[in-house]
Design an enzyme around this catalytic site. Structure first.
Site, short mmCIF file in Angstrom:
data_model
loop_
_atom_site.label_atom_id
_atom_site.label_comp_id
_atom_site.label_asym_id
_atom_site.label_seq_id
_atom_site.Cartn_x
_atom_site.Cartn_y
_atom_site.Cartn_z
N LYS A 37 -7.91 -24.10 -40.73
CA LYS A 37 -6.72 -24.92 -40.49
C LYS A 37 -7.13 -26.33 -40.03
O LYS A 37 -6.55 -27.32 -40.46
CB LYS A 37 -5.82 -24.25 -39.45
CG LYS A 37 -5.12 -23.01 -40.02
CD LYS A 37 -4.44 -22.15 -38.96
CE LYS A 37 -3.90 -20.87 -39.61
NZ LYS A 37 -3.31 -19.92 -38.65
N GLN A 81 -2.66 -19.18 -32.35
CA GLN A 81 -3.23 -18.24 -33.31
C GLN A 81 -3.01 -16.81 -32.83
O GLN A 81 -3.36 -16.46 -31.70
CB GLN A 81 -4.74 -18.52 -33.49
CG GLN A 81 -5.41 -17.64 -34.53
CD GLN A 81 -4.88 -17.87 -35.94
OE1 GLN A 81 -4.69 -19.01 -36.38
NE2 GLN A 81 -4.60 -16.79 -36.66
N ASP A 104 4.72 -22.89 -37.07
CA ASP A 104 4.47 -21.55 -37.61
C ASP A 104 5.79 -20.83 -37.91
O ASP A 104 5.79 -19.80 -38.59
CB ASP A 104 3.66 -20.72 -36.60
CG ASP A 104 2.26 -20.41 -37.10
OD1 ASP A 104 2.00 -20.63 -38.30
OD2 ASP A 104 1.44 -19.95 -36.28
#
Ligand code: NAD
Length: 272
Positions: A37, A81, A104
């Site tokens: 990422k 994450q 997200d």
């Protein structure tokens, strides 16, 4: 496209999109995802800020960090994450992220926005990437039979909602579904996100179907495979995504897209 948007934004408004990435603990797969990422951010000119935290960090400390990032004007996206260590209250952590920076798409506001079709919500990256793939290949979804295998909050459920919003007829299957094949055989578009290697084999797939394999599984011999028997199913499908190299890179790309969109909105607000 993302890079062009980043360049334009910088040029016209002086705003550089920023993404904060929080990684808790030493999970090797998570470390790889985070690295990918960050690399992708570099490639398009998004500034990334990585926060690597000890496994034994307390929920409270994580919440404090997220509040700081919420208030930081240079940060337009905040990504925690997953998975988080078991002792951490994941729901509390995700609800602390400002919905405006939740790139997200896991915050309740953005999940609700998905159901109501609110334009300002962030769609979760993996199913959003699948939708983009279908769009870019001009695969019509309207009126098609879509079967989604997997009903998780981050892939299966939002995937089904997004394709329903595009007027597909959607069935969702999961681990308790009886006779999976009787559903999958009807699919014009089959999206598989179960995390079970070789779950979908050729006799379960309609000739000419579009097959999207979201699964990522590490076999004992080290190979990375999806949930679909690519060898067999690719002979029957009109389109099929590989693993690795299919949905995975799209997920990262949509994270960039959501971050750029967030920065564009922030810049527009700043100018208003
Ligand atoms: P999850 O474990 O949260 O959910 C799995 C879902 O599949 C559940 O709804 C379960 O009921 C269903 N399922 C399990 N076994 C099944 C079976 N035998 N038949 C039918 N349904 C079954 O997993 P998740 O987070 O949704 O991820 C699913 C897969 O997608 C995993 O392999 C994961 O690594 C992968 N994934 C890939 C990306 C990507 O970027 N490509 C992103 C997220 C997840």
């Amino acid at each position: 496209e993302c890079k062009e948007r980043v360049d334009t934004l910088k040029e016209k408004t002086g705003v550089t999109p920023g993404l904060a990435v929080i990684l808790v603990g030493e999970d090797p797969a998570s470390a790889v995802y985070v690295r990918n990422k960050i690399r992708a951010c570099d490639a398009v000119g998004i500034k990334s800020y990585t926060h690597r935290l000890d496994t034994d960090i307390k929920t409270e400390d994580l919440v404090v960090l997220i509040h700081q990032l919420n208030a930081d004007a240079g940060v337009h996206g905040i990504l925690v994450q997953l998975p988080l260590p078991k002792h951490i209250d994941m729901e509390r952590v995700l609800e602390t992220i400002s919905p405006e920076k939740d790139v997200d798409g896991f915050h309740l506001y953005n999940v609700g926005g998905l159901i109501l079709g609110k334009g300002d919500s962030f769609p979760p990256c993996t199913p959003y990437g699948v939708v983009k793939m279908l769009e870019s290949e001009n695969i019509d979804v309207e009126g098609q039979n879509v079967v989604v295998v997997g009903a998780s909050n981050i892939v299966g459920k939002p995937m089904a909602l997004m394709l329903m919003a595009k007027d597909a007829t959607v069935a969702i299957c999961h681990a308790k579904t009886r006779d999976l094949a009787q559903f999958t055989i009807l699919a014009d578009i089959l999206v598989v996100a179960a995390g079970v290697p070789n779950l979908i084999v050729s006799p379960m797939v309609k000739t000419g179907a579009v097959v999207i394999d979201v699964g990522i599984n590490r076999l004992p011999d080290g190979r990375l495979v999806g949930d679909v028997d690519f060898e067999g199913v690719s002979k029957k499908a009109s389109y099929i995504t590989p693993v690795p190299g299919g949905v995975g890179p799209m997920t990262v790309t949509m994270l960039l897209e959501n971050t750029v969109a967030s920065a564009e909105r922030a810049a527009a607000k700043g100018q208003a």
